[in-house]
Design an enzyme around this catalytic site. Structure first.
Site, PDB file in Angstrom:
ATOM      1  N   GLU A  87       0.853  -1.206   0.000  1.00 50.47           N
ATOM      2  CA  GLU A  87       0.000   0.000   0.000  1.00 50.47           C
ATOM      3  C   GLU A  87       0.884   1.250   0.000  1.00 50.47           C
ATOM      4  O   GLU A  87       2.085   1.181   0.279  1.00 50.47           O
ATOM      5  CB  GLU A  87      -0.915  -0.001   1.238  1.00 50.47           C
ATOM      6  CG  GLU A  87      -0.159  -0.054   2.548  1.00 50.47           C
ATOM      7  CD  GLU A  87      -0.574   1.041   3.527  1.00 50.47           C
ATOM      8  OE1 GLU A  87      -0.974   2.119   3.097  1.00 50.47           O
ATOM      9  OE2 GLU A  87      -0.435   0.798   4.745  1.00 50.47           O
ATOM     10  N   LYS A 128      -3.210  -1.119  15.039  1.00 51.36           N
ATOM     11  CA  LYS A 128      -2.528  -0.062  15.785  1.00 51.36           C
ATOM     12  C   LYS A 128      -3.053   0.064  17.209  1.00 51.36           C
ATOM     13  O   LYS A 128      -4.249  -0.054  17.444  1.00 51.36           O
ATOM     14  CB  LYS A 128      -2.691   1.269  15.066  1.00 51.36           C
ATOM     15  CG  LYS A 128      -2.119   1.234  13.674  1.00 51.36           C
ATOM     16  CD  LYS A 128      -2.245   2.596  13.032  1.00 51.36           C
ATOM     17  CE  LYS A 128      -2.099   2.482  11.533  1.00 51.36           C
ATOM     18  NZ  LYS A 128      -3.307   1.954  10.880  1.00 51.36           N
TER      19      LYS A 128
HETATM   20  N1  PSU Z   1       0.089   1.255   8.839  1.00 46.13           N
HETATM   21  C1  PSU Z   1       1.123   2.060   9.105  1.00 46.13           C
HETATM   22  N2  PSU Z   1       0.988   3.386   8.844  1.00 46.13           N
HETATM   23  C2  PSU Z   1      -0.123   3.880   8.229  1.00 46.13           C
HETATM   24  C3  PSU Z   1      -1.198   3.011   7.923  1.00 46.13           C
HETATM   25  C4  PSU Z   1      -1.035   1.710   8.259  1.00 46.13           C
HETATM   26  O1  PSU Z   1       2.174   1.603   9.578  1.00 46.13           O
HETATM   27  O2  PSU Z   1      -0.167   5.059   7.931  1.00 46.13           O
HETATM   28  C5  PSU Z   1      -2.422   3.505   7.158  1.00 46.13           C
HETATM   29  C6  PSU Z   1      -2.857   2.382   6.220  1.00 46.13           C
HETATM   30  O3  PSU Z   1      -2.857   2.870   4.911  1.00 46.13           O
HETATM   31  C7  PSU Z   1      -4.248   2.029   6.675  1.00 46.13           C
HETATM   32  C8  PSU Z   1      -4.718   3.361   7.187  1.00 46.13           C
HETATM   33  O4  PSU Z   1      -5.036   1.512   5.645  1.00 46.13           O
HETATM   34  O5  PSU Z   1      -3.581   3.817   7.915  1.00 46.13           O
HETATM   35  C9  PSU Z   1      -5.968   3.248   8.033  1.00 46.13           C
HETATM   36  O6  PSU Z   1      -6.550   4.510   8.126  1.00 46.13           O
HETATM   37  P1  PSU Z   1      -8.008   4.675   8.782  1.00 46.13           P
HETATM   38  O7  PSU Z   1      -7.832   4.298  10.210  1.00 46.13           O
HETATM   39  O8  PSU Z   1      -8.361   6.120   8.580  1.00 46.13           O
HETATM   40  O9  PSU Z   1      -8.919   3.753   8.027  1.00 46.13           O
END
Ligand code: PSU
Ligand code: MN
Length: 302
Positions: A25, A159
């Site tokens: 990604e 996370k």
């Molecule tokens: N993992 C990381 N850093 C990030 C992300 C994931 O180490 O920045 C990003 C990914 O692209 C994931 C997104 O899909 O955060 C999720 O965002 P949200 O919680 O707004 O859906």
């Protein structure tokens, strides 16, 4: 469909020859890490994937074109142009129509991988159910997309800023299998373990590949989460992490940050509050995931 796609010749070749391809990604490189760390880490991850015998395919949108197989220089240029939006699954068509740059999240990337017939995506940590989701309804599209897209996702769990038990429950409801790679406890991104057990533990890559093959053969439609813990030496202490997470969440609330800005804001705050320890952990786990993704991809075929 291909009218909107630019597939790098190397990826085209690899797919024709059924060589292992690891899809990556792009949001993590553009919005998830400071630039001075992100590009070197990306270069490193690509190198690791190649050393393991697979081909890296970074996915993103550049000038309204869906790109399969961006280079680190393309991501660097995207960062410099400072106009790349964070593209979720629902944002893809608008980004194309407006000829914008877009860094794809896990959800958008899963979709693209699946449309290409590529079976595996690598990230750092995917999105999940946010804390206080019962009030905010903030549940990442990463989850809903994984529930409906038959692609394997290698991540270091979810996370620590999220509600981890709720996310695990969500995945049970959505029938998303969660496989702990060489771990009994569900990893939480910056932490290699939590007090929550993984539903399945597997210690060998071919065992995981076997499960993916069975799922494909019997026609299951969900994706699979492969949880690969951050290396022990980079893992942050749970109590310390909880403290800084609470502080960042409070700040986000005070500043009324919502929607897709929440995750990048919290990651940035954590990086500062831990004097960069979360950045080091983030980079270390991305490399681990790249390596595991490549080893796994070698067992898969389209
Ligand atoms: N993992 C990381 N850093 C990030 C992300 C994931 O180490 O920045 C990003 C990914 O692209 C994931 C997104 O899909 O955060 C999720 O965002 P949200 O919680 O707004 O859906
Ligand atoms: Mn969200």
């Amino acid at each position: 469909m291909m009218e909107y796609f630019d597939i790098h010749p190397e990826i085209k070749d690899a797919m024709q020859q059924l060589l292992p391809v690891v899809v990556i990604e792009s949001t993590v490189w553009v919005h998830g890490l400071p630039e001075e760390y992100s590009i070197p880490a990306l270069v490193e991850c690509q190198k690791i994937i190649r050393q393991e015998g697979a081909i890296p395919a970074i996915v993103g949108i550049s000038d309204g074109r869906i790109k399969i197989g961006l280079g680190a220089e393309d991501i660097s240029a995207m960062i410099d142009r400072k106009r790349a939006r964070k593209v979720n699954l629902r944002d893809i068509p608008q980004c194309i129509q407006k000829r914008e740059d877009g860094a794809t999240t896990v959800s958008a990337t899963l979709f693209m991988a699946h449309r290409m017939g590529l079976p595996l995506v690598v990230t750092g940590g995917m999105g999940g159910v946010h804390r206080q989701a019962e009030k905010t309804f903030d549940i990442s599209a990463d989850l809903t997309t994984l529930a409906t897209t038959p692609v394997a996702l290698v991540t270091s769990g979810i996370k620590s800023i999220l509600n981890i038990p709720a996310t695990l429950e969500y995945m049970e409801t959505a029938a998303i299998p969660v496989i702990g790679y060489r771990t009994d406890s569900f990893p939480t991104f910056y932490c290699s373990s939590s007090n929550l057990p993984v539903p399945e533990r597997m210690d060998e890559v071919d065992e995981i590949a076997g499960i993916l093959r069975i799922r494909q053969k019997i026609g299951m439609k969900q994706g699979v989460l492969i949880a690969n813990p951050v290396p022990q030496e980079y893992s942050l202490g749970e109590t310390f992490l909880e403290e800084v997470v609470e502080k960042s969440l409070f700040e986000a609330q005070e500043m009324e940050i919502s929607g897709k800005d929440v995750t990048p804001f919290l990651l940035e705050r954590l990086h500062t509050l831990t004097s960069g320890k979360t950045i080091q952990a983030n980079i270390a786990l991305l490399k681990e995931n790249a390596a595991l993704g490549a080893r796994l991809a070698k067992y898969l075929y389209y």
